[in-house]
Design a protein around this motif. Structure first.
Motif, PDB file in Angstrom:
ATOM      1  N   GLY A  39       0.822  -1.192   0.000  1.00 30.48           N
ATOM      2  CA  GLY A  39       0.000   0.000   0.000  1.00 30.48           C
ATOM      3  C   GLY A  39       0.860   1.248   0.000  1.00 30.48           C
ATOM      4  O   GLY A  39       1.901   1.300   0.661  1.00 30.48           O
ATOM      5  N   ILE A  41       0.222   5.210   0.817  1.00 31.06           N
ATOM      6  CA  ILE A  41      -0.750   6.134   1.385  1.00 31.06           C
ATOM      7  C   ILE A  41      -0.193   7.554   1.300  1.00 31.06           C
ATOM      8  O   ILE A  41       1.020   7.764   1.392  1.00 31.06           O
ATOM      9  N   PRO A 198      -6.939   5.163   4.365  1.00 31.96           N
ATOM     10  CA  PRO A 198      -6.364   3.994   5.042  1.00 31.96           C
ATOM     11  C   PRO A 198      -7.246   2.757   4.977  1.00 31.96           C
ATOM     12  O   PRO A 198      -6.743   1.634   5.025  1.00 31.96           O
ATOM     13  N   LEU A 201      -6.375   0.093   2.446  1.00 34.13           N
ATOM     14  CA  LEU A 201      -5.105  -0.623   2.576  1.00 34.13           C
ATOM     15  C   LEU A 201      -5.042  -1.491   3.821  1.00 34.13           C
ATOM     16  O   LEU A 201      -3.976  -2.018   4.163  1.00 34.13           O
ATOM     17  N   TYR A 204      -2.755  -4.862   4.378  1.00 34.23           N
ATOM     18  CA  TYR A 204      -1.621  -4.933   3.453  1.00 34.23           C
ATOM     19  C   TYR A 204      -0.323  -5.132   4.229  1.00 34.23           C
ATOM     20  O   TYR A 204      -0.119  -4.570   5.300  1.00 34.23           O
ATOM     21  N   ILE A 207       3.518  -0.977   3.853  1.00 41.65           N
ATOM     22  CA  ILE A 207       2.900   0.338   3.652  1.00 41.65           C
ATOM     23  C   ILE A 207       4.003   1.379   3.487  1.00 41.65           C
ATOM     24  O   ILE A 207       4.963   1.414   4.261  1.00 41.65           O
ATOM     25  N   TRP A 209       4.404   5.581   3.191  1.00 46.76           N
ATOM     26  CA  TRP A 209       3.735   6.874   3.370  1.00 46.76           C
ATOM     27  C   TRP A 209       4.463   7.889   2.502  1.00 46.76           C
ATOM     28  O   TRP A 209       5.629   8.223   2.741  1.00 46.76           O
ATOM     29  N   LYS A 218       8.019   3.825   6.054  1.00 47.18           N
ATOM     30  CA  LYS A 218       7.772   2.541   5.398  1.00 47.18           C
ATOM     31  C   LYS A 218       7.713   1.473   6.478  1.00 47.18           C
ATOM     32  O   LYS A 218       8.566   1.435   7.367  1.00 47.18           O
ATOM     33  N   ASP A 220       4.632  -1.461   8.439  1.00 49.56           N
ATOM     34  CA  ASP A 220       3.415  -2.268   8.416  1.00 49.56           C
ATOM     35  C   ASP A 220       2.218  -1.403   8.794  1.00 49.56           C
ATOM     36  O   ASP A 220       2.188  -0.205   8.496  1.00 49.56           O
ATOM     37  N   LEU A 224       0.070   3.083   8.718  1.00 53.16           N
ATOM     38  CA  LEU A 224      -1.302   3.523   8.448  1.00 53.16           C
ATOM     39  C   LEU A 224      -1.879   4.259   9.648  1.00 53.16           C
ATOM     40  O   LEU A 224      -2.533   5.294   9.504  1.00 53.16           O
TER      41      LEU A 224
END
Length: 245
Positions: A39, A41, A198, A201, A204, A207, A209, A218, A220, A224
């Motif tokens: 993901g 975001i 969010p 995702l 996922y 993740i 950002w 970066k 998990d 989010l």
């Protein structure tokens, strides 16, 4: 000198920047991603759609390279279209042919399939999605959700290993979102899902950002949560009341 981008499984981005005119949209991004569900975001204007197009090889970065499964997706377009596909936020920006058959066959013909083989592959794809009766349908008669699904089927007919999703649920109602989500969960390819929401995702594995053209974090699900907390804090402010100078 070219960046020392590691080739191999997954997505490898190193020292990638992209400018539009004098404006830098993405700034020195380096990533190594290999989870089946990734993901990205970020707020509107953070560079998400530009990143999506770079990952799909549709535009060339101003600096750096993108390799997916060892393929330079910008330099080797024949290999790229069988490695990575993209679904845009607006299917009207993706659909270019008047019938479902022509739309699905286009990418297959780009891969070198002859007309008969492309038609057979298109029908097999439609049948796999339970939509064989769409074969000769006009694309203009499809609903918005059906157009999203057609774009997905056209990409999946080329059997890519990765699928880039550029906010594909924006503007869709809840039932259509649920139906498309089920198709995506069962499509059998690795996903990079780019969104400002969010909820899209949840679950996922990786993740990223994206904030003002750079990777801010970066990880998990904690990424989010941090993003959502900051967005709630930003929403409590009244910066919309400020007038531009």
């Amino acid at each position: 000198m070219r960046p020392n981008v590691q080739s191999g499984p997954g997505i490898h981005v190193q020292d990638m920047s992209h400018n539009i005119g004098p404006r830098r949209i993405l700034d020195r991004i380096s990533l190594q991603l290999d989870a089946p569900r990734i993901g990205v975001i970020g707020r509107n204007g953070s560079g998400k759609s530009t990143l999506a197009r770079l990952l799909a090889g549709l535009i060339e970065p101003s600096q750096g390279r993108v390799l997916i499964e060892g393929v330079d997706v910008c330099k080797d377009r024949r290999a790229a279209i069988s490695t990575v596909g993209i679904l845009f936020q607006n299917p009207e920006h993706q659909i270019i042919f008047p019938t479902v058959l022509e739309e699905i066959c286009f990418g297959l013909r780009q891969l070198g399939r002859n007309k008969a083989d492309a038609r057979d592959a298109a029908l097999a794809t439609l049948t796999g999605f339970g939509k064989a009766h769409w074969l000769d349908a006009s694309t203009e008669t499809l609903s918005q959700g059906q157009k999203h699904l057609l774009c997905m089927m056209a990409v999946m007919a080329m059997r890519p290993r990765w699928l880039i999703l550029d906010e594909p649920f924006a503007g869709l109602d809840i039932p259509t979102r649920m139906q498309l989500t089920r198709h995506l969960e069962n499509c059998g390819v690795n996903l990079v899902h780019i969104s400002h929401d969010p909820r899209d995702l949840a679950g996922y594995a990786q993740i990223c950002w994206l904030d003002r053209g750079q990777i801010r974090a970066k990880g998990d699900a904690d990424v989010l949560s941090a993003f959502e907390t900051e967005m709630i804090h930003e929403g409590a402010r009244d910066d919309l009341a400020d007038l531009a100078g």
